[in-house]
Scaffold this active site. Structure first.
Site, PDB file in Angstrom:
ATOM      1  CG  ASP A  54      -2.045   1.021   1.101  1.00 32.41           C
ATOM      2  OD1 ASP A  54      -3.198   0.589   0.966  1.00 32.41           O
ATOM      3  OD2 ASP A  54      -1.770   2.243   1.133  1.00 32.41           O
ATOM      4  CB  ILE A  55       0.808   4.262  -2.131  1.00 38.90           C
ATOM      5  CG1 ILE A  55       1.910   5.154  -2.683  1.00 38.90           C
ATOM      6  CG2 ILE A  55      -0.442   5.060  -1.792  1.00 38.90           C
ATOM      7  CD1 ILE A  55       1.589   5.736  -4.062  1.00 38.90           C
TER       8      ILE A  55
ATOM      9  CG  ASN B 266     -12.207  -0.568   3.645  1.00 38.35           C
ATOM     10  OD1 ASN B 266     -12.583  -0.958   4.745  1.00 38.35           O
ATOM     11  ND2 ASN B 266     -11.028   0.007   3.457  1.00 38.35           N
TER      12      ASN B 266
ATOM     13  CG  HIS C  79      -8.525  -3.107  -2.498  1.00 40.11           C
ATOM     14  ND1 HIS C  79      -9.445  -2.380  -3.216  1.00 40.11           N
ATOM     15  CD2 HIS C  79      -8.336  -2.438  -1.338  1.00 40.11           C
ATOM     16  CE1 HIS C  79      -9.789  -1.307  -2.525  1.00 40.11           C
ATOM     17  NE2 HIS C  79      -9.136  -1.312  -1.363  1.00 40.11           N
TER      18      HIS C  79
ATOM     19  CG  HIS D 176      -6.860  -2.867   3.053  1.00 39.82           C
ATOM     20  ND1 HIS D 176      -6.086  -1.738   2.884  1.00 39.82           N
ATOM     21  CD2 HIS D 176      -8.048  -2.601   2.452  1.00 39.82           C
ATOM     22  CE1 HIS D 176      -6.783  -0.816   2.234  1.00 39.82           C
ATOM     23  NE2 HIS D 176      -7.974  -1.310   1.953  1.00 39.82           N
TER      24      HIS D 176
HETATM   25  P1  5GP Z   1      -9.753   1.371   0.111  1.00 43.32           P
HETATM   26  O1  5GP Z   1     -10.131   2.507   1.024  1.00 43.32           O
HETATM   27  O2  5GP Z   1     -10.319   1.529  -1.276  1.00 43.32           O
HETATM   28  O3  5GP Z   1     -10.049   0.032   0.724  1.00 43.32           O
HETATM   29  O4  5GP Z   1      -8.184   1.402   0.046  1.00 43.32           O
HETATM   30  C1  5GP Z   1      -7.456   1.824  -1.070  1.00 43.32           C
HETATM   31  C2  5GP Z   1      -5.995   1.743  -0.687  1.00 43.32           C
HETATM   32  O5  5GP Z   1      -5.232   1.942  -1.850  1.00 43.32           O
HETATM   33  C3  5GP Z   1      -5.562   2.799   0.335  1.00 43.32           C
HETATM   34  O6  5GP Z   1      -5.034   2.161   1.493  1.00 43.32           O
HETATM   35  C4  5GP Z   1      -4.496   3.607  -0.416  1.00 43.32           C
HETATM   36  O7  5GP Z   1      -3.412   3.989   0.401  1.00 43.32           O
HETATM   37  C5  5GP Z   1      -4.074   2.640  -1.515  1.00 43.32           C
HETATM   38  N1  5GP Z   1      -3.597   3.292  -2.719  1.00 43.32           N
HETATM   39  C6  5GP Z   1      -4.185   4.353  -3.360  1.00 43.32           C
HETATM   40  N2  5GP Z   1      -3.509   4.671  -4.472  1.00 43.32           N
HETATM   41  C7  5GP Z   1      -2.461   3.805  -4.543  1.00 43.32           C
HETATM   42  C8  5GP Z   1      -1.396   3.641  -5.488  1.00 43.32           C
HETATM   43  O8  5GP Z   1      -1.273   4.348  -6.492  1.00 43.32           O
HETATM   44  N3  5GP Z   1      -0.512   2.634  -5.244  1.00 43.32           N
HETATM   45  C9  5GP Z   1      -0.621   1.820  -4.143  1.00 43.32           C
HETATM   46  N4  5GP Z   1       0.316   0.883  -3.997  1.00 43.32           N
HETATM   47  N5  5GP Z   1      -1.615   1.944  -3.244  1.00 43.32           N
HETATM   48  C10 5GP Z   1      -2.523   2.924  -3.444  1.00 43.32           C
END
Ligand code: 5GP
Ligand code: ZN
Length: 111
Positions: free
Chosen positions: A29-30, A85, A98, A100
């Site tokens: 995760d970034i 999520n 996805h 986590h």
């Molecule tokens: P969500 O809230 O959709 O479950 O989580 C999305 C996740 O994607 C977040 O934890 C965010 O930090 C991660 N994320 C967003 N953009 C990027 C990216 O460009 N690269 C990576 N590796 N992770 C990302």
């Protein structure tokens, strides 16, 4: 399709990949929320858990069975947390399914 994780799966946007096979991949995760914070994605575009079809069952089973192996490779010997999520109400920001995978120090609680 203008989907960030589809582009990562296609290699068009770079990510710190830790696992890859024909149907899924895992990358860091970034904005990590714990010492280990990975995202596991199917290569095919599935928007969220709400969009799963019966024929996706083998893919999801494969992902869930691969997840502990990835955790072990990351040194998470005493356990880890998994979070999915779903849609806005669940805090989903990237609309490509996805999982986590979090572990190690600074493991967050539920928000
Ligand atoms: P969500 O809230 O959709 O479950 O989580 C999305 C996740 O994607 C977040 O934890 C965010 O930090 C991660 N994320 C967003 N953009 C990027 C990216 O460009 N690269 C990576 N590796 N992770 C990302
Ligand atoms: Zn996608």
């Amino acid at each position: 399709m203008d989907c960030l994780f589809c582009q990562i799966a296609a290699g068009k946007i770079s990510a710190q990949q830790v696992y890859s096979d024909d149907v899924m991949m895992a990358f860091k995760d970034i904005q990590p929320q714990a010492a280990v914070h990975l995202l596991l994605i199917p290569r095919q575009h599935i928007r969220s858990l709400n969009d799963l079809r019966p024929e996706d069952a083998p893919l999801l089973s494969h992902m869930m069975q691969t997840l502990p192996k990835i955790a072990a490779q990351q040194g998470l010997t005493d356990g880890y947390r998994t979070i999915i999520n779903t849609e806005q109400g669940g805090g989903q920001i990237i609309f490509h399914l996805h999982i986590h995978l979090l572990g190690g120090s600074n493991l967050p609680g539920f928000h």
